[in-house]
Design a protein around this motif. Structure first.
Motif, PDB file in Angstrom:
ATOM      1  N   GLU A  26       0.833  -1.204   0.000  1.00  0.00           N
ATOM      2  CA  GLU A  26       0.000   0.000   0.000  1.00  0.00           C
ATOM      3  C   GLU A  26       0.869   1.256   0.000  1.00  0.00           C
ATOM      4  N   GLN A  27       1.932   1.237   0.797  1.00  0.00           N
ATOM      5  CA  GLN A  27       2.831   2.389   0.870  1.00  0.00           C
ATOM      6  C   GLN A  27       3.505   2.634  -0.471  1.00  0.00           C
ATOM      7  N   LEU A  28       3.884   1.563  -1.145  1.00  0.00           N
ATOM      8  CA  LEU A  28       4.543   1.690  -2.445  1.00  0.00           C
ATOM      9  C   LEU A  28       3.576   2.237  -3.490  1.00  0.00           C
ATOM     10  N   VAL A  29       2.354   1.750  -3.494  1.00  0.00           N
ATOM     11  CA  VAL A  29       1.365   2.172  -4.486  1.00  0.00           C
ATOM     12  C   VAL A  29       0.978   3.633  -4.288  1.00  0.00           C
ATOM     13  N   GLU A  30       0.980   4.109  -3.044  1.00  0.00           N
ATOM     14  CA  GLU A  30       0.606   5.498  -2.758  1.00  0.00           C
ATOM     15  C   GLU A  30       1.526   6.505  -3.433  1.00  0.00           C
ATOM     16  N   SER A  31       2.722   6.069  -3.791  1.00  0.00           N
ATOM     17  CA  SER A  31       3.685   6.983  -4.418  1.00  0.00           C
ATOM     18  C   SER A  31       3.537   7.030  -5.938  1.00  0.00           C
ATOM     19  N   ILE A  32       2.570   6.281  -6.473  1.00  0.00           N
ATOM     20  CA  ILE A  32       2.400   6.189  -7.926  1.00  0.00           C
ATOM     21  C   ILE A  32       1.112   6.905  -8.335  1.00  0.00           C
ATOM     22  N   GLU A  33       1.167   7.618  -9.431  1.00  0.00           N
ATOM     23  CA  GLU A  33      -0.011   8.331  -9.923  1.00  0.00           C
ATOM     24  C   GLU A  33      -0.342   7.886 -11.343  1.00  0.00           C
ATOM     25  N   ASP A  35      -0.974   5.251 -13.273  1.00  0.00           N
ATOM     26  CA  ASP A  35      -0.308   4.213 -14.074  1.00  0.00           C
ATOM     27  C   ASP A  35      -1.290   3.074 -14.332  1.00  0.00           C
ATOM     28  N   GLU A  36      -1.784   2.972 -15.557  1.00  0.00           N
ATOM     29  CA  GLU A  36      -2.779   1.960 -15.901  1.00  0.00           C
ATOM     30  C   GLU A  36      -2.223   0.546 -15.763  1.00  0.00           C
ATOM     31  N   ASP A  37      -0.949   0.374 -16.067  1.00  0.00           N
ATOM     32  CA  ASP A  37      -0.350  -0.960 -15.975  1.00  0.00           C
ATOM     33  C   ASP A  37      -0.331  -1.448 -14.526  1.00  0.00           C
ATOM     34  N   VAL A  38      -0.023  -0.553 -13.595  1.00  0.00           N
ATOM     35  CA  VAL A  38      -0.025  -0.911 -12.177  1.00  0.00           C
ATOM     36  C   VAL A  38      -1.448  -1.258 -11.741  1.00  0.00           C
ATOM     37  N   ALA A  39      -2.417  -0.469 -12.195  1.00  0.00           N
ATOM     38  CA  ALA A  39      -3.814  -0.738 -11.862  1.00  0.00           C
ATOM     39  C   ALA A  39      -4.234  -2.123 -12.354  1.00  0.00           C
ATOM     40  N   LYS A  40      -3.799  -2.488 -13.548  1.00  0.00           N
ATOM     41  CA  LYS A  40      -4.136  -3.802 -14.104  1.00  0.00           C
ATOM     42  C   LYS A  40      -3.478  -4.924 -13.305  1.00  0.00           C
ATOM     43  N   LEU A  41      -2.225  -4.702 -12.877  1.00  0.00           N
ATOM     44  CA  LEU A  41      -1.542  -5.703 -12.048  1.00  0.00           C
ATOM     45  C   LEU A  41      -2.302  -5.936 -10.749  1.00  0.00           C
ATOM     46  N   LEU A  42      -2.704  -4.842 -10.105  1.00  0.00           N
ATOM     47  CA  LEU A  42      -3.437  -4.936  -8.844  1.00  0.00           C
ATOM     48  C   LEU A  42      -4.782  -5.626  -9.045  1.00  0.00           C
ATOM     49  N   ASP A  43      -5.473  -5.252 -10.107  1.00  0.00           N
ATOM     50  CA  ASP A  43      -6.799  -5.812 -10.374  1.00  0.00           C
ATOM     51  C   ASP A  43      -6.722  -7.313 -10.645  1.00  0.00           C
ATOM     52  N   SER A  44      -5.754  -7.717 -11.461  1.00  0.00           N
ATOM     53  CA  SER A  44      -5.607  -9.145 -11.782  1.00  0.00           C
ATOM     54  C   SER A  44      -5.271  -9.959 -10.540  1.00  0.00           C
ATOM     55  N   VAL A  65      -6.842  -0.329  -6.333  1.00  0.00           N
ATOM     56  CA  VAL A  65      -7.203  -0.095  -7.738  1.00  0.00           C
ATOM     57  C   VAL A  65      -8.056   1.164  -7.862  1.00  0.00           C
ATOM     58  N   GLU A  66      -8.920   1.391  -6.863  1.00  0.00           N
ATOM     59  CA  GLU A  66      -9.828   2.541  -6.889  1.00  0.00           C
ATOM     60  C   GLU A  66      -9.044   3.857  -6.957  1.00  0.00           C
ATOM     61  N   ARG A  67      -7.830   3.881  -6.425  1.00  0.00           N
ATOM     62  CA  ARG A  67      -7.005   5.087  -6.465  1.00  0.00           C
ATOM     63  C   ARG A  67      -6.670   5.497  -7.903  1.00  0.00           C
ATOM     64  N   PHE A  68      -6.688   4.519  -8.818  1.00  0.00           N
ATOM     65  CA  PHE A  68      -6.289   4.781 -10.192  1.00  0.00           C
ATOM     66  C   PHE A  68      -7.482   5.074 -11.105  1.00  0.00           C
ATOM     67  N   ALA A  69      -8.695   4.988 -10.565  1.00  0.00           N
ATOM     68  CA  ALA A  69      -9.886   5.256 -11.375  1.00  0.00           C
ATOM     69  C   ALA A  69      -9.921   6.736 -11.745  1.00  0.00           C
ATOM     70  N   THR A  70     -10.200   7.013 -13.014  1.00  0.00           N
ATOM     71  CA  THR A  70     -10.184   8.403 -13.490  1.00  0.00           C
ATOM     72  C   THR A  70     -11.559   8.908 -13.880  1.00  0.00           C
TER      73      THR A  70
END
Length: 249
Positions: A26-33, A35-44, A65-70
């Motif tokens: 969670e801490q690592l993902v919070e530093s990313i804005e 990024d669709e590829d990261v969202a797909k990794l998390l979702d899968s 994943v919700e953090r990446f929803a636009t």
């Protein structure tokens, strides 16, 4: 960065109850804005965890994943998935309704959310009658698949409408007595033991899962659970090594 996230996800899928690992992810993902590829990794990864019965970890990833929803459409779709997961797997209708209500704010008139809320309301008003109906059907049933499913449904209704009732555990056990391979009943009972920190009973439960496993894959899962439990909550690393050795066999 993606490689690090992929590594964390692979570890989380192997250790879904590792809270420390999830916190680091969670801490690592919070530093990313954005990024669709990261969202797909998390979702899968979330979908694989949910499919394997690890609903809590799956829900945690869906929230990331919700953090990446636009768009409101993407957020609404995620809220529906979270609502169904809370309602059907985690048996938390209060939080499920919250998801459906937030969804309707984003997508007014959504038929899926309205249908689920209507169903929840209807069952709440009649849950004791429904339990009695299911109980009568289960007692009269000669079909094991139907019987185990009915007992599990009774346990689920009790958990949703009378949390903490001893009937929850009672009917999950009855479901597993009829069919020890009923994974959904097993997942519910495991969560109950974890929630109440009844570690000795959880150990006995996992040993039973090893003995009743229908195949090597199921037996592997139960042995891994025993290894993680002894290495974590029970602090018995020697026992943990012994279960890992059995896994490697």
């Amino acid at each position: 960065m993606k490689d690090r996230i992929q590594g964390y996800l692979e570890r989380l899928e192997a250790e879904p109850v590792n809270a420390e690992l999830l916190a680091k992810l969670e801490q690592l993902v919070e530093s990313i804005e954005g990024d669709e590829d990261v969202a797909k990794l998390l979702d899968s990864s979330a979908e694989r965890l949910i499919a394997s019965g690890e609903a809590e970890a799956g829900l945690a990833l869906l929230e990331l994943v919700e953090r990446f929803a636009t768009t409101d459409q993407e957020r609404a779709d995620l809220l529906y998935r979270k609502g169904r997961l809370l309602e059907e797997d985690l048996l938390d209708e209060e939080k499920a309704v919250e998801c459906y209500q937030r969804l309707l704010e984003l997508r007014p008139g959504d038929s899926g959310a309205e249908e689920r809320m209507s169903h929840i309301s209807l069952v709440r008003e009649n849950w004791e009658k429904i339990v009695q109906k299911y109980r009568d059907e289960a007692d009269a049933s000669t079909d094991d698949a139907l019987t185990t499913s009915l007992y599990r449904s009774i346990a689920e209704i009790y958990q949703k409408n009378s949390p903490g009732s001893p009937e929850v555990e009672r009917y999950l056990k009855k479901s597993l007595e009829v069919d020890p391979t009923n994974n959904k009943s097993a997942f519910h009972l495991e969560r109950l033991y974890r929630r109440e920190e009844r570690w000795d009973e959880l150990v006995a439960f996992f040993h039973g899962r090893v003995e009743s496993a229908a195949d090597d894959f199921s037996r592997y899962d139960a042995l891994m659970d025993l290894a993680r439990l002894h290495g974590g909550q029970l602090g018995d690393r020697e026992a943990m090594k012994g279960f890992f050795a059995r896994v490697l066999e």
